[in-house]
Design an enzyme around this catalytic site. Structure first.
Site, mmCIF file in Angstrom:
data_model
loop_
_atom_site.group_PDB
_atom_site.id
_atom_site.type_symbol
_atom_site.label_atom_id
_atom_site.label_comp_id
_atom_site.label_asym_id
_atom_site.label_seq_id
_atom_site.Cartn_x
_atom_site.Cartn_y
_atom_site.Cartn_z
ATOM 1 N N ARG A 169 0.819 -1.212 0.000
ATOM 2 C CA ARG A 169 0.000 0.000 0.000
ATOM 3 C C ARG A 169 0.858 1.270 0.000
ATOM 4 N NH1 ARG A 169 -3.776 2.424 4.720
ATOM 5 N NH2 ARG A 169 -5.268 3.539 3.408
ATOM 6 N N HIS A 180 0.496 4.588 -2.325
ATOM 7 C CA HIS A 180 0.289 5.945 -1.811
ATOM 8 C C HIS A 180 1.445 6.873 -2.171
ATOM 9 C CE1 HIS A 180 -3.206 5.329 1.225
ATOM 10 N NE2 HIS A 180 -3.349 4.570 0.167
ATOM 11 N N ASN A 207 -3.950 8.772 4.649
ATOM 12 C CA ASN A 207 -2.742 8.272 5.312
ATOM 13 C C ASN A 207 -2.806 8.296 6.833
ATOM 14 O OD1 ASN A 207 -1.384 7.764 2.888
ATOM 15 N ND2 ASN A 207 -0.522 9.851 2.788
ATOM 16 N N HIS A 213 -6.299 -5.593 -2.408
ATOM 17 C CA HIS A 213 -7.116 -5.799 -1.210
ATOM 18 C C HIS A 213 -7.397 -7.289 -0.966
ATOM 19 C CE1 HIS A 213 -8.714 -1.364 -1.258
ATOM 20 N NE2 HIS A 213 -7.439 -1.457 -0.926
#
Ligand code: HEM
Ligand code: NAG
Ligand code: NAG
Ligand code: NAG
Length: 326
Positions: A63, A67, A95, A195
């Site tokens: 992840r 990001h 975040n 996911h």
């Protein structure tokens, strides 16, 4: 005549190669071949160790690269701490109290600096390698990571707020957010398959389990036990995105979507056969073939890693991933 048409042909071929290799970025898998030959094994060892210590960390590292790349490109901007007069991205909505793994990146960076001292390898490249190695360690596909990214001297909380998709987005919002970064709806659906590992907090699925109808009622009921309808004490309670295999990178995420067992609203938006921009047919392909999912996920990850890297003499190679070099 013949020789001049051959040289024209070569000129066009050369232009074609320049233009199209530029379009896929100036990154190269052999970028550190002479300056840091042990890089890949150092990062792989340290990432494997971190995942052995805590399996969820594999998800968290994957992840982190996402990001990073979605906010002003894959430039390590997500790693910068707030400092006097400097606002980083760590307090952006997507975040804050959520993204994790910074200590692991620090550990890997320390090992990389020990092997190849003096700021040779960027933090942005370490993120890209760790995301790949974490995926492999959890049982997912592998891919070759193009390298040569440099680190930003800036970060942007505003861009993080604008470019990290929130869990309440509908299918149009999700597609638009990924189109903005150069992805098709199909690639967005593949990347969402990340996911298949990791967890989300109650505050991000509360509305879904109490208010939505496109959800398996047994699944919703089970989640309510540890995620109260009123905000407060249970806000941070974690549930797996893809139970019971939330620590295995597989294609069961898509099977769960087809059974209306997506944990967050945005994921379930991918499977809504009645919807206008439905990705149901893609979800069905991925749930019936993990090979198709793995291949397309790997290709999309390489593409994600190519978003607006700093190269050449742009940016810098940070010595400490949390701080701009002084
Ligand atoms: C499609 C739009 C996306 C949305 C709306 C979204 C949203 C979220 C949310 C809300 C969480 C839980 C955060 C929390 O509750 O603390 C999460 C976790 C996670 N996301 Fe996404 N995400 C998206 C795409 C992606 C992509 C493209 C990747 C990677 C390629 C990714 C990888 C992950 C992983 C692995 C976790 C679990 C992290 C952990 O357990 O530490 N996500 N995401
Ligand atoms: C990585 O770990 C393997 C097995 O433990 C070891 O043989 C190798 O030397 C390590 N490589 C580095 C660069 O630390
Ligand atoms: C998706 O969300 C946007 C923004 O909230 C809204 O304008 C749009 O009508 C929604 N689209 C669908 C198909 O529900
Ligand atoms: C359900 O939806 C209503 C109306 O939008 C909202 O006020 C309420 O907070 C929602 N409940 C939960 C548990 O999210």
């Amino acid at each position: 005549m013949a020789s001049s048409s051959i040289s024209w042909c070569c000129l066009f071929l050369a232009l074609f190669l320049v233009v199209f290799s530029g379009a896929s970025g100036q990154l190269s898998p052999t970028f550190y071949a002479s300056t840091c030959p042990s890089l890949e094994s150092v990062v792989r060892n340290a990432t494997n160790q971190a995942v052995l210590d805590e399996q969820r960390m594999g998800a968290s590292l994957l992840r982190l690269h996402f990001h990073d790349c979605f906010v002003q490109g894959c430039d390590g901007s997500v790693l910068l701490d707030n400092a006097p007069g400097f606002v980083g991205e760590k307090t952006a909505f997507g975040n804050v109290n959520s993204v994790r793994g910074f200590e692991v990146i620090d550990t890997i960076k320390t090992k990389v600096e020990a092997a190849c001292p003096g700021g040779v390898v960027s933090c942005a490249d370490i993120l890209a390698l760790a995301a790949r190695d974490a995926t492999v360690k959890l049982g997912g596909p592998t891919w070759t990571v193009p390298l040569g990214r440099r680190d930003s001297t800036t970060a942007s909380r505003d861009l993080a707020n604008a470019d990290l998709p929130p869990p309440f987005f509908n299918i149009s919002g999700l597609i638009a957010g990924f189109v903005k970064k150069g992805f098709t709806a199909r690639e967005m659906t593949a990347l969402s398959g990340a996911h298949t590992v990791g967890f989300a907090q109650c505050q991000h699925y509360r509305n879904r389990i109490y208010n939505e109808t496109n959800i398996d009622p047994v699944f919703a009921q089970g989640l309510k036990a540890t995620c109260a309808s009123a905000g407060g004490a249970t806000d941070a309670h974690l549930a797996p995105f893809d139970g019971p295999t939330e620590l295995v990178f597989d294609n069961s995420f898509y099977e769960n979507l087809a059974n209306r067992r997506g944990l967050i609203h945005s994921d379930q938006e991918l499977y809504n056969p009645a919807g206008k921009q439905s990705q149901a047919s893609v979800v069905n392909q991925y749930r019936s073939s993990s090979t198709t999912f793995f291949n397309e996920f790997a290709a999309a990850m390489v593409k994600m890693g190519n978003i607006a890297p700093l190269t050449g003499t742009d940016g810098q190679i940070r010595l400490n991933c949390r701080l701009v070099n002084t």
